[in-house]
Motif scaffolding. Structure first.
Motif, PDB file in Angstrom:
ATOM      1  N   GLN A 175      -1.244  29.160 130.431  1.00 31.65           N
ATOM      2  CA  GLN A 175      -0.127  28.433 129.827  1.00 31.65           C
ATOM      3  C   GLN A 175      -0.646  27.095 129.340  1.00 31.65           C
ATOM      4  N   GLY A 176      -0.110  26.634 128.225  1.00 31.94           N
ATOM      5  CA  GLY A 176      -0.492  25.321 127.709  1.00 31.94           C
ATOM      6  C   GLY A 176      -1.520  25.413 126.606  1.00 31.94           C
ATOM      7  N   GLN A 177      -1.717  24.296 125.954  1.00 34.31           N
ATOM      8  CA  GLN A 177      -2.628  24.228 124.820  1.00 34.31           C
ATOM      9  C   GLN A 177      -4.057  24.514 125.267  1.00 34.31           C
ATOM     10  N   GLY A 178      -4.746  25.383 124.538  1.00 30.12           N
ATOM     11  CA  GLY A 178      -6.128  25.727 124.839  1.00 30.12           C
ATOM     12  C   GLY A 178      -6.283  26.844 125.844  1.00 30.12           C
ATOM     13  N   ALA A 179      -5.188  27.330 126.427  1.00 21.54           N
ATOM     14  CA  ALA A 179      -5.300  28.408 127.410  1.00 21.54           C
ATOM     15  C   ALA A 179      -5.864  29.671 126.778  1.00 21.54           C
ATOM     16  N   GLU A 180      -5.492  29.931 125.512  1.00 17.55           N
ATOM     17  CA  GLU A 180      -5.980  31.147 124.867  1.00 17.55           C
ATOM     18  C   GLU A 180      -7.496  31.138 124.697  1.00 17.55           C
ATOM     19  N   LEU A 181      -8.088  29.933 124.527  1.00 16.98           N
ATOM     20  CA  LEU A 181      -9.550  29.847 124.378  1.00 16.98           C
ATOM     21  C   LEU A 181     -10.255  30.177 125.682  1.00 16.98           C
ATOM     22  N   GLU A 182      -9.658  29.792 126.813  1.00 16.71           N
ATOM     23  CA  GLU A 182     -10.248  30.146 128.097  1.00 16.71           C
ATOM     24  C   GLU A 182     -10.213  31.664 128.298  1.00 16.71           C
ATOM     25  N   ILE A 183      -9.115  32.303 127.891  1.00 16.00           N
ATOM     26  CA  ILE A 183      -9.024  33.761 128.033  1.00 16.00           C
ATOM     27  C   ILE A 183     -10.021  34.454 127.108  1.00 16.00           C
ATOM     28  N   VAL A 184     -10.183  33.915 125.895  1.00 11.77           N
ATOM     29  CA  VAL A 184     -11.163  34.477 124.953  1.00 11.77           C
ATOM     30  C   VAL A 184     -12.565  34.388 125.549  1.00 11.77           C
ATOM     31  N   ARG A 185     -12.900  33.244 126.144  1.00  9.04           N
ATOM     32  CA  ARG A 185     -14.235  33.080 126.763  1.00  9.04           C
ATOM     33  C   ARG A 185     -14.409  34.080 127.904  1.00  9.04           C
ATOM     34  N   ARG A 208      -0.173  37.516 133.221  1.00  5.94           N
ATOM     35  CA  ARG A 208       0.454  36.467 134.005  1.00  5.94           C
ATOM     36  C   ARG A 208       1.889  36.891 134.301  1.00  5.94           C
ATOM     37  N   GLY A 209       2.588  36.094 135.121  1.00  4.60           N
ATOM     38  CA  GLY A 209       3.985  36.369 135.418  1.00  4.60           C
ATOM     39  C   GLY A 209       4.892  35.973 134.277  1.00  4.60           C
ATOM     40  N   GLY A 210       6.196  36.087 134.498  1.00  6.05           N
ATOM     41  CA  GLY A 210       7.164  35.832 133.445  1.00  6.05           C
ATOM     42  C   GLY A 210       7.301  34.362 133.101  1.00  6.05           C
ATOM     43  N   GLY A 211       8.010  34.109 132.015  1.00  9.62           N
ATOM     44  CA  GLY A 211       8.234  32.751 131.549  1.00  9.62           C
ATOM     45  C   GLY A 211       8.958  32.765 130.227  1.00  9.62           C
ATOM     46  N   SER A 212       9.193  31.589 129.690  1.00 13.48           N
ATOM     47  CA  SER A 212       9.856  31.480 128.395  1.00 13.48           C
ATOM     48  C   SER A 212       8.874  31.823 127.278  1.00 13.48           C
ATOM     49  N   LEU A 213       9.407  31.867 126.055  1.00 15.96           N
ATOM     50  CA  LEU A 213       8.553  32.153 124.899  1.00 15.96           C
ATOM     51  C   LEU A 213       7.440  31.125 124.784  1.00 15.96           C
ATOM     52  N   GLU A 214       7.748  29.872 125.084  1.00 14.76           N
ATOM     53  CA  GLU A 214       6.727  28.825 125.020  1.00 14.76           C
ATOM     54  C   GLU A 214       5.672  29.019 126.101  1.00 14.76           C
ATOM     55  N   ASP A 215       6.104  29.420 127.315  1.00 13.86           N
ATOM     56  CA  ASP A 215       5.151  29.614 128.411  1.00 13.86           C
ATOM     57  C   ASP A 215       4.164  30.731 128.100  1.00 13.86           C
ATOM     58  N   LEU A 216       4.641  31.758 127.403  1.00 16.23           N
ATOM     59  CA  LEU A 216       3.787  32.921 127.111  1.00 16.23           C
ATOM     60  C   LEU A 216       3.069  32.816 125.776  1.00 16.23           C
ATOM     61  N   TRP A 217       3.184  31.670 125.109  1.00 11.02           N
ATOM     62  CA  TRP A 217       2.737  31.615 123.719  1.00 11.02           C
ATOM     63  C   TRP A 217       1.234  31.805 123.554  1.00 11.02           C
ATOM     64  N   CYS A 218       0.427  31.423 124.526  1.00 10.73           N
ATOM     65  CA  CYS A 218      -1.022  31.568 124.348  1.00 10.73           C
ATOM     66  C   CYS A 218      -1.412  33.036 124.139  1.00 10.73           C
ATOM     67  N   PHE A 219      -0.561  33.972 124.605  1.00 11.24           N
ATOM     68  CA  PHE A 219      -0.849  35.390 124.415  1.00 11.24           C
ATOM     69  C   PHE A 219      -0.396  35.872 123.038  1.00 11.24           C
ATOM     70  N   ASN A 220       0.156  34.969 122.221  1.00 12.87           N
ATOM     71  CA  ASN A 220       0.542  35.292 120.846  1.00 12.87           C
ATOM     72  C   ASN A 220      -0.399  34.667 119.831  1.00 12.87           C
ATOM     73  N   GLU A 221      -1.484  34.061 120.281  1.00 18.84           N
ATOM     74  CA  GLU A 221      -2.418  33.420 119.358  1.00 18.84           C
ATOM     75  C   GLU A 221      -3.361  34.460 118.744  1.00 18.84           C
ATOM     76  N   GLU A 222      -3.675  34.246 117.449  1.00 13.35           N
ATOM     77  CA  GLU A 222      -4.497  35.207 116.718  1.00 13.35           C
ATOM     78  C   GLU A 222      -5.899  35.328 117.305  1.00 13.35           C
TER      79      GLU A 222
END
Length: 447
Positions: A175-185, A208-222
């Protein structure tokens, strides 16, 4: 300390705040993006209305929800009408929604839909590019937060159901800015696990567990979607709850509705496996016993049969059977060859009838016949036309002007050749021409 009449209890202060909000603001229309929408079994709906600078908790009770024809969903841009109030048990101000109307889609939802359409057009969601998840994995890697409830749920299920599975936990922010880059790594490291001295996983779980659209947003990054598609190891996406969908879910080789469900998919229950193996063992034992009994029976029959006592007789029967089969084969070949010969003869007759020379001769004959008929028809037509022409010429001769002149009549014209019908058409001194049956007379008008 004596009681102070000016000191309010929490309940009293909260109610006064509620009264101020209801009296000062009352019912209003508010526009914003829907987030964290929840539909309770009671029929009440809870959601957050937000924009770039603030958010507002909202509740729509069952009666108002039943009267509304607009579906409320995360990411939608809505205009809501209701009353500002306070939920006293939590001391939280909220809007009691009476009416909703659609305005459009929120920015996050628009980004989600646009990326979904683009990646779908590229084929990243196609089923034929997705790989099967191993049924009995030996090494499983969990890419998730090390402190969330999801990791504990997955570890508990894997340990209980499949203790033989080796589990690698790759801690990342979810969750949060840059989280998607950690998952990519994490995906890239695990894809080259052998180079890093790690056991090579059979399957990866990203979630991860549930959350709002904003909380889950890193999993929507290209960038994460493309990393999942490029990962050499089958990936299970287990993000949020069953109603949550992310871009990672569409790209992954398998989507699990929850992290716990992903663990259950990876780890078949050991007790169930034991029962399955016991059933297979019993079935195998029964089949082997049946097979042994069959072979024992064959051996006994063979020992009592003519193979040991009269092998010559069996050989003679076999030779006689070969002779019969040879005779049948010859007869079958003879019949087949005769059928082929008859078919060939028939096709030769058909071919001869359609030979180009025959076709050409018939065409020439048809052309000559048609030519004669055409010539006869034309000659007959010409004769009829000649007769009609002769008849018209005779008629013209009898009623024409020359015939009239021959009967003693004449007619006069002026110098220009115009036929004169009235004496007033000429003047004294003009020349006129009188035409007779034979010749013409030129005269000058005297008066």
């Amino acid at each position: 300390m004596p009681e102070d009449p000016d000191v309010l209890s929490v309940t009293q202060l909260t109610r006064e705040i509620r009264d101020v909000l209801q009296s000062r603001i009352g019912t209003v229309w508010v526009e914003g993006e829907i987030s964290n929408h929840r539909l309770q079994s009671s029929g009440h709906q809870y959601f957050t209305l937000k924009d770039a600078g603030a958010q507002l908790s909202c509740v729509m009770f069952r009666g108002a929800a039943a009267r509304s024809s607009v579906r409320i969903q995360d990411g939608a841009l809505m205009q809501v009408h209701g009353e500002i109030s306070v939920y006293e048990p939590r001391g939280q101000y909220q809007m009691v929604v009476k009416q909703v109307q659609a305005k459009g889609k929120g920015s996050l939802q628009e980004r989600f839909e646009a990326l979904k359409r683009r990646l779908h057009a590229e084929g990243l969601f196609d089923g034929d590019r997705k790989r099967a998840i191993p049924r009995f994995p030996r090494v499983v890697a969990l890419v998730t937060s090390p402190t969330g409830a999801a990791i504990q749920d997955m570890l508990n299920i894997l340990t209980r159901r499949a203790p033989w599975v080796r589990v690698l936990v790759f801690p990342v922010r979810v969750q949060g800015q840059g989280a998607e880059l950690e998952i990519v790594r994490a995906l890239r490291v695990l894809g080259d696990a052998e180079d890093f001295g790690l056991p090579v996983p059979d399957t990866l779980v990203v979630g991860r567990g549930g959350g709002s659209l904003e909380d889950l947003w890193c999993f929507n990054e290209e960038v994460l979607a493309r990393a999942i598609a490029a990962c050499p190891i089958p990936v299970i996406s287990a993000v949020g709850h069953e109603i949550d969908f992310t871009i990672a879910d569409f790209v992954a080789d398998l989507r699990a509705p929850t992290p716990s469900a992903a663990a259950e998919l990876l780890a078949p229950d050991s007790a169930e496996l034991q029962r399955h193996f016991d059933s297979i063992a019993r079935t195998l034992k029964a089949r082997v016993g049946t097979l042994l009994e069959h072979h024992q029976h064959v051996i006994e029959l063979t020992a009592k049969g003519p193979l040991l006592h009269a092998p010559d007789r069996l050989l003679q029967q076999a030779e006689q059977g070969v002779d019969e089969q040879e005779q049948r084969l010859r007869e079958s070949l003879r019949e087949r060859l005769q059928a082929w010969a008859d078919d060939l003869t028939q096709k030769q007759h058909v071919l001869a009838a359609h030979h180009p020379r025959v076709q050409l001769t018939e065409a020439v004959h048809r052309a000559e016949t048609s030519g004669r008929r055409l010539q006869q028809g034309l000659q007959h037509r010409l004769d009829r036309l000649a007769d009609r022409l002769q008849s018209r010429a005779e008629l013209l001769k009898h009623i024409g002007p020359q015939a009239v002149l021959a009967r003693g009549f004449s007619f006069a014209t002026n110098a220009e050749g115009k036929v004169l019908k009235d004496a007033a058409e000429v003047k004294p001194g003009e020349e006129i021409v009188t035409r007779l049956a034979q010749g013409e007379i030129r005269s000058v008008v005297k008066g």
